[in-house]
Design an enzyme around this catalytic site. Structure first.
Site, short mmCIF file in Angstrom:
data_model
loop_
_atom_site.label_atom_id
_atom_site.label_comp_id
_atom_site.label_asym_id
_atom_site.label_seq_id
_atom_site.Cartn_x
_atom_site.Cartn_y
_atom_site.Cartn_z
N GLY A 110 0.21 -1.48 -0.40
CA GLY A 110 0.29 -0.30 0.29
C GLY A 110 0.89 1.22 -0.09
N SER A 111 2.15 0.94 -0.46
CA SER A 111 2.73 2.19 -0.14
C SER A 111 2.59 3.05 -1.28
CB SER A 111 4.32 2.05 -0.27
OG SER A 111 5.21 0.70 -0.84
N GLY A 112 2.20 2.87 -2.80
CA GLY A 112 1.90 3.34 -3.85
C GLY A 112 3.30 2.87 -4.40
N LEU A 113 4.68 1.56 -4.72
CA LEU A 113 5.44 1.64 -5.20
C LEU A 113 5.66 0.57 -5.25
CD1 LEU A 113 7.83 2.52 -2.00
CD2 LEU A 113 7.59 4.37 -4.30
N SER A 114 4.05 -0.62 -5.66
CA SER A 114 4.44 -1.24 -6.82
C SER A 114 4.45 -2.76 -5.90
CB SER A 114 5.05 -0.88 -8.25
OG SER A 114 4.64 -0.08 -9.40
N SER A 115 4.29 -2.97 -4.85
CA SER A 115 4.39 -4.08 -4.19
C SER A 115 3.72 -5.13 -4.96
CB SER A 115 3.52 -4.37 -2.45
OG SER A 115 2.49 -3.49 -2.20
N SER A 116 2.97 -5.41 -5.83
CA SER A 116 2.20 -6.32 -5.96
C SER A 116 2.74 -6.55 -7.58
CB SER A 116 0.59 -5.80 -6.74
OG SER A 116 0.08 -4.89 -7.31
N GLU B 201 -2.99 -9.15 -13.17
CA GLU B 201 -3.22 -8.38 -12.22
C GLU B 201 -4.35 -7.69 -12.96
OE1 GLU B 201 -1.65 -4.79 -8.40
OE2 GLU B 201 -0.47 -5.48 -10.55
N ASP C 10 3.98 -0.43 -13.45
CA ASP C 10 4.21 -0.95 -13.01
C ASP C 10 5.03 -2.22 -13.12
OD1 ASP C 10 3.43 1.02 -11.43
OD2 ASP C 10 1.52 -0.15 -10.21
#
Length: 370
Positions: free
Chosen positions: A119-125, A157, A169
């Site tokens: 949820g950090s906006g750094l593309s964990s998914s 995704e 991403d």
């Protein structure tokens, strides 16, 4: 040896056969342009998703994660992939997409670990999906290149998990590195690596406000962009340009503001690429600042906590510019900082943020935490 939790062998009773990684990303500029066919400029961050994997022969997929809710273990049978709203959907999405493309998979055990904050906006998914696809490519000796890996991850995704994301991403997780900015035309997937300026460094600070791509606000913004494009008579907002300014202004609110953001943001990406090539850090920083204003006022994806971080960073004398990075509604900021100053600026920004009760930010890139 593990970063945390049990080892692969302790969980599954045998060693892993392959190990694959993929980084998170920070988008320097070009936000909410990818699903409108536009331009983006991400770079990789040190934090990564890591997959250990070994094949099975019984059609089962068993997965252990060390990164969600203190870890967990789940399984499913190939051919029976079904979206359940949990982290396992990302694994199921990859196998469903690959099987749909004719890839034969006999099952596998996998251990997932990630240092990309959720949820950090750094593309964990995206980093997770690309790492999974890379592990399967290695294990099955699949003849697919890094752009195709990104396509598979995006399909997983977008189509399986149901998050209405663009393809930036996944392209970044598959192709970016920490030394260059990845200039991507998201319509054609053409890309170019542009060296980052040696006179500056990046500072990334997580606001602590988590976001979710599959949530309603993100879906609403994408639908608004599609509606604006239809009213303008173009396939995507990528096809509208500055010459369409008067027609954009005549759109009903808030579609006028949404379209204006995408059109001006695409122009800012092109200007940022030119600034990078020229080594013009002042110009690049000004583009960061303008991008944040557009995301805050026209696209309305910022939140007060993120605005506070951006304003605090912009007030520091060694900062060229700062902006919200990622899909918004929380997440992180990125600042362009004079080299050697990011750690000090990061401390100052985090301390100022913490003066408001209940707020706690974390430096992810550019300070001791990175």
């Amino acid at each position: 040896m593990t970063m945390n939790g049990q080892s692969f062998e302790a969980i599954f009773g045998r060693p892993a056969k392959v190990v694959a990684e993929a980084p998170g990303r920070v988008n320097l500029i070009g936000e909410h342009t990818d699903y409108s066919g536009g331009y983006v400029l991400p770079t990789a961050i040190p934090q990564k998703a890591r997959i250990e994997m070994a094949p099975r022969g019984d059609g089962l997929v068993q997965v252990a994660t060390m990164s969600v809710n203190r870890g967990g273990q789940r399984w499913y049978r190939l051919g029976e992939e079904s979206r359940g709203g949990l982290w396992l959907d990302y694994v199921q999405g990859i196998t469903a997409v690959l099987r749909g493309r004719g890839v034969s998979i006999s099952g596998f055990d996998a251990r997932i670990e990630s240092s990309v904050p959720l949820g950090s906006g750094l593309s964990s998914s995206a980093s997770l999906l690309v790492a999974l696809a890379r592990a399967l490519r290695q294990m099955l000796d699949l003849p697919i290149d890094d752009v195709e890996i990104a396509r598979v991850a995006h399909a997983a995704e977008h189509d399986f998990v149901g998050a209405p994301v663009g393809n930036m991403d996944q392209m970044a997780a598959s192709l970016a590195d920490e030394h260059t900015a990845l200039f991507i035309d998201t319509r054609t997937l053409a890309f170019e690596r542009i060296p980052l300026p040696p006179e500056a460094e990046l500072l990334v600070v997580n606001s602590g406000v988590a976001h979710q791509h599959a949530s309603g606000d993100y879906k609403t913004r994408r639908a608004e962009c599609e509606r604006a494009a239809a009213l303008l008579g173009v396939p995507q907002l990528r096809d509208a340009d500055a010459a369409a300014e008067q027609r954009i202004a005549s759109l009903p609110a808030p579609l006028d503001r949404r379209a204006r953001h995408v059109v001006t943001e695409n122009a800012r990406v092109l200007a940022a690429v030119a600034a990078l090539r020229a080594g013009d850090l002042v110009r690049l920083g000004a583009l960061f600042d303008a991008s944040h204003r557009s995301m805050r006022d026209d696209f309305e994806v910022s939140v007060p906590e993120v605005d506070a971080l951006v304003e605090s960073a912009q007030a520091q004398p060694d900062v060229f510019g700062a902006r919200l990075t990622g899909g918004g509604f929380g997440g992180s900021i990125v600042a362009l900082v004079k080299r050697g100053c990011a750690a000090r600026v990061g401390r100052a920004v985090v301390e100022a943020y913490a003066r408001t009760p209940g707020r706690q930010a974390t430096v992810l890139v550019g300070g001791p935490a990175s």
